[in-house]
Design a protein around this motif. Structure first.
Motif, short mmCIF file in Angstrom:
data_model
loop_
_atom_site.label_atom_id
_atom_site.label_comp_id
_atom_site.label_asym_id
_atom_site.label_seq_id
_atom_site.Cartn_x
_atom_site.Cartn_y
_atom_site.Cartn_z
N SER A 1 44.90 101.13 27.03
CA SER A 1 43.66 101.17 27.79
C SER A 1 43.93 101.32 29.29
CB SER A 1 42.83 99.91 27.53
OG SER A 1 43.45 98.82 28.17
N GLN A 2 45.21 101.31 29.66
CA GLN A 2 45.55 101.42 31.09
C GLN A 2 46.18 102.80 31.37
OE1 GLN A 2 48.08 97.99 31.89
NE2 GLN A 2 46.30 96.65 31.91
N MET A 3 46.18 103.17 32.64
CA MET A 3 46.83 104.41 33.04
C MET A 3 48.32 104.31 32.64
SD MET A 3 47.29 105.84 36.93
CE MET A 3 45.58 106.05 37.30
N ALA B 1 31.98 91.75 41.45
CA ALA B 1 32.28 90.37 41.84
C ALA B 1 33.78 90.20 42.11
CB ALA B 1 31.84 89.41 40.73
N ILE B 2 34.61 90.87 41.30
CA ILE B 2 36.07 90.77 41.50
C ILE B 2 36.43 91.38 42.86
CG2 ILE B 2 38.32 91.57 40.68
CD1 ILE B 2 37.25 91.40 37.82
N ARG B 3 35.82 92.53 43.17
CA ARG B 3 36.16 93.20 44.43
C ARG B 3 35.71 92.39 45.65
NH1 ARG B 3 36.53 99.47 43.96
NH2 ARG B 3 37.55 99.56 41.95
N VAL C 1 31.10 78.74 26.91
CA VAL C 1 32.48 79.20 27.09
C VAL C 1 32.63 80.64 26.59
CG1 VAL C 1 34.88 78.74 26.45
CG2 VAL C 1 33.31 76.84 26.76
N LEU C 2 33.28 81.48 27.40
CA LEU C 2 33.52 82.87 27.00
C LEU C 2 34.62 82.93 25.94
CD1 LEU C 2 33.03 85.93 27.53
CD2 LEU C 2 34.86 85.82 29.24
N ASP C 3 34.35 83.68 24.87
CA ASP C 3 35.37 83.91 23.84
C ASP C 3 36.21 85.11 24.30
OD1 ASP C 3 36.88 84.57 21.62
OD2 ASP C 3 35.29 84.09 20.19
N SER D 1 39.28 87.11 38.01
CA SER D 1 38.53 87.46 36.80
C SER D 1 38.38 86.25 35.87
CB SER D 1 39.22 88.66 36.14
OG SER D 1 39.24 88.56 34.76
N HIS D 2 39.43 85.42 35.79
CA HIS D 2 39.32 84.19 34.97
C HIS D 2 38.36 83.20 35.63
CE1 HIS D 2 42.63 84.51 31.82
NE2 HIS D 2 42.73 85.63 32.50
N ALA D 3 38.42 83.10 36.97
CA ALA D 3 37.58 82.11 37.66
C ALA D 3 36.10 82.44 37.53
CB ALA D 3 37.97 82.03 39.14
C1 LIG Z 1 38.58 91.10 28.23
C2 LIG Z 1 39.10 89.81 28.83
C3 LIG Z 1 38.03 88.72 28.75
C4 LIG Z 1 40.33 89.34 28.00
O1 LIG Z 1 40.84 88.14 28.58
P1 LIG Z 1 42.35 87.69 28.34
O2 LIG Z 1 42.46 86.28 28.85
O3 LIG Z 1 42.75 87.93 26.92
O4 LIG Z 1 43.22 88.68 29.22
P2 LIG Z 1 43.41 88.65 30.80
O5 LIG Z 1 42.11 88.65 31.51
O6 LIG Z 1 44.36 87.56 31.15
O7 LIG Z 1 44.06 90.09 31.08
C5 LIG Z 1 45.41 90.34 30.74
C6 LIG Z 1 45.76 91.72 31.22
O8 LIG Z 1 44.95 92.68 30.54
C7 LIG Z 1 44.79 93.79 31.39
N1 LIG Z 1 43.34 94.08 31.53
C8 LIG Z 1 42.32 93.22 31.72
N2 LIG Z 1 41.14 93.86 31.78
C9 LIG Z 1 41.43 95.17 31.62
C10 LIG Z 1 40.64 96.35 31.57
N3 LIG Z 1 39.30 96.31 31.71
N4 LIG Z 1 41.28 97.54 31.39
C11 LIG Z 1 42.61 97.60 31.24
N5 LIG Z 1 43.42 96.51 31.26
C12 LIG Z 1 42.84 95.32 31.46
C13 LIG Z 1 45.42 93.45 32.73
O9 LIG Z 1 46.73 93.98 32.76
C14 LIG Z 1 45.52 91.95 32.69
O10 LIG Z 1 46.58 91.49 33.46
C15 LIG Z 1 39.55 90.01 30.32
O11 LIG Z 1 40.69 90.81 30.38
C16 LIG Z 1 38.48 90.61 31.21
O12 LIG Z 1 37.52 89.94 31.55
N6 LIG Z 1 38.69 91.89 31.63
C17 LIG Z 1 37.74 92.54 32.52
C18 LIG Z 1 38.02 92.20 33.96
C19 LIG Z 1 39.11 93.02 34.52
O13 LIG Z 1 38.95 94.23 34.72
N7 LIG Z 1 40.29 92.39 34.76
C20 LIG Z 1 41.45 93.05 35.28
C21 LIG Z 1 41.83 92.48 36.61
S1 LIG Z 1 40.94 93.26 37.90
#
Ligand SMILES: CC(C)(COP(=O)(O)OP(=O)(O)OC[C@H]1O[C@@H](n2cnc3c(N)ncnc32)[C@H](O)[C@@H]1O)[C@@H](O)C(=O)NCCC(=O)NCCS
Ligand SMILES: Nc1ncnc2c1ncn2[C@@H]1O[C@H](COP(=O)(O)OP(=O)(O)OP(=O)(O)O)[C@@H](O)[C@H]1O
Length: 310
Positions: free
Chosen positions: A200-202, A104-106, A77-79, A36-38
């Protein structure tokens, strides 16, 4: 090849546990947070789609490239902090972002697993925070939940910070001190954002009912986590008939007898092992090799598709 879905709540210790698992076994890891970061790296094609999906929010900034003489080329750059504030308090925005990013992640996740199969890995570890939310456990032979109490989860998240970027490093000595972290000592905004992410998670209580194995990561420190990782490896080897000598260091053999007794937190079983005799293994390698390149090509093409979502 056995696909192991590793999940947990945010900051329960997935990356830390997977780093140990992979170090001990050499098993490859596909990390969906890293994917997701890449795919949202500077100038990535998906940034345009994220921008168009959330009009009125300044989520992508132009930034000068300090490496370029004269500062000419700009990077988009993404904020991440702004997008996080938006989606973690708004379920509709979260689901829209999911529709933009999850395909894309899948695809990249599938390509990573196919590459591991083609390389002949006996096991591939999928690091997927949203394994159950996205029903990705259906891809896996087994799932393991990296678990801790709600209190410790919040302490770890506040202590580490919201983003997962760069996590999974060896647990530093000071991490054992997070247990003294008092959420009241943090700015209310930080605590609110941390709780939004957790909410936001289960809930972990629900994830516990879905996981094949539970790896408790409650107690602080590298050694406690290592003990639980060894117990889990012992159970996995037993349930799938893996030969520790071929895949694991002697340390796991030491853990095996203990694994026969029902260890705290290790749930359910026996798990029916998939057929993974020599023939099945060879077939897996061939299938992995056949799938890897097309999946990678599809992933690259998908990320470049110009249409807007939303
Ligand atoms: C919103 C974003 C930009 C925030 O980035 P940030 O660097 O602050 O957080 P990071 O990506 O490192 O995520 C940290 C943790 O947040 C949780 N998380 C991320 N996305 C989600 C989501 N959509 N729902 C619930 N939890 C999430 C996960 O536990 C993850 O490990 C980023 O989380 C993102 O793009 N999320 C959508 C993609 C996604 O679903 N990622 C989860 C991995 S499949
Ligand atoms: N047993 C432990 N003892 C001490 N600190 C720990 C332990 N397990 C994890 N941590 C710390 O807790 C924080 C969260 O761990 P980690 O980054 O591994 O979690 P994660 O589940 O991968 O998070 P995310 O969901 O954001 O990807 C990190 O600072 C890590 O060093």
């Amino acid at each position: 090849m056995i696909l192991v879905g590793v999940t947990g709540g945010i900051a329960t210790g997935k990356s830390s546990a997977i780093r140990l698992l992979s170090e001990l076994t050499g098993w490859p890891v596909v990390d969906t947070d890293a994917i997701s970061h890449a795919i949202t790296a500077p100038n990535a094609p998906i940034l345009g789609r994220i921008e168009r999906s959330f009009p009125g929010h300044a989520l992508v900034h132009e930034r000068g490239d300090p490496a370029a003489a004269g500062g000419a080329p700009q990077q988009r750059v993404l904020d991440r902090a702004a997008l996080g504030r938006l989606i973690f308090q708004d379920p509709a925005a979260r689901s829209l972002l999911g529709r933009v990013m999850q395909p894309a992640i899948r695809l990249r996740t599938a390509a990573g697993a196919a590459r591991a199969a083609a390389a002949g890995a006996p096991v591939c570890l999928l690091d997927v925070p949203l394994l159950f939310e996205g029903n990705l456990d259906a891809w896996c032979h087994v799932s393991v939940l990296i678990d801790c109490s709600d209190k410790v989860q919040l302490q770890r998240l506040l202590f580490r910070g919201l983003s997962s970027a760069g996590t999974g490093a060896p647990l530093a000595h000071e991490h054992a001190c997070y247990s003294t972290v008092d959420p009241a000592a943090f700015p209310a905004g930080d605590v609110e954002q941390a709780l939004n992410r957790i909410g936001s998670q289960m809930p972990l209580s629900q994830k516990r009912t879905r996981a094949t194995y539970i790896l408790p990561n409650e107690l602080p420190g590298q050694e406690n986590l290592r003990q639980q990782v060894l117990l889990f490896l012992g159970l996995l080897c037993r349930d799938f008939g893996l030969r520790p000598a071929s895949v694991l260091p002697a340390a796991v053999a030491v853990a095996l007898p203990a694994a026969d007794a029902p260890a705290a937190g290790q749930l359910r079983g026996p798990v029916s092992p998939p057929g993974h005799g020599a023939l099945a293994h060879a077939a897996g390698r061939v299938l992995g090799a056949v799938l890897f390149l097309p999946l990678l090509a599809m992933a690259a093409a998908w990320e470049r598709l110009p249409w807007a979502v939303g």
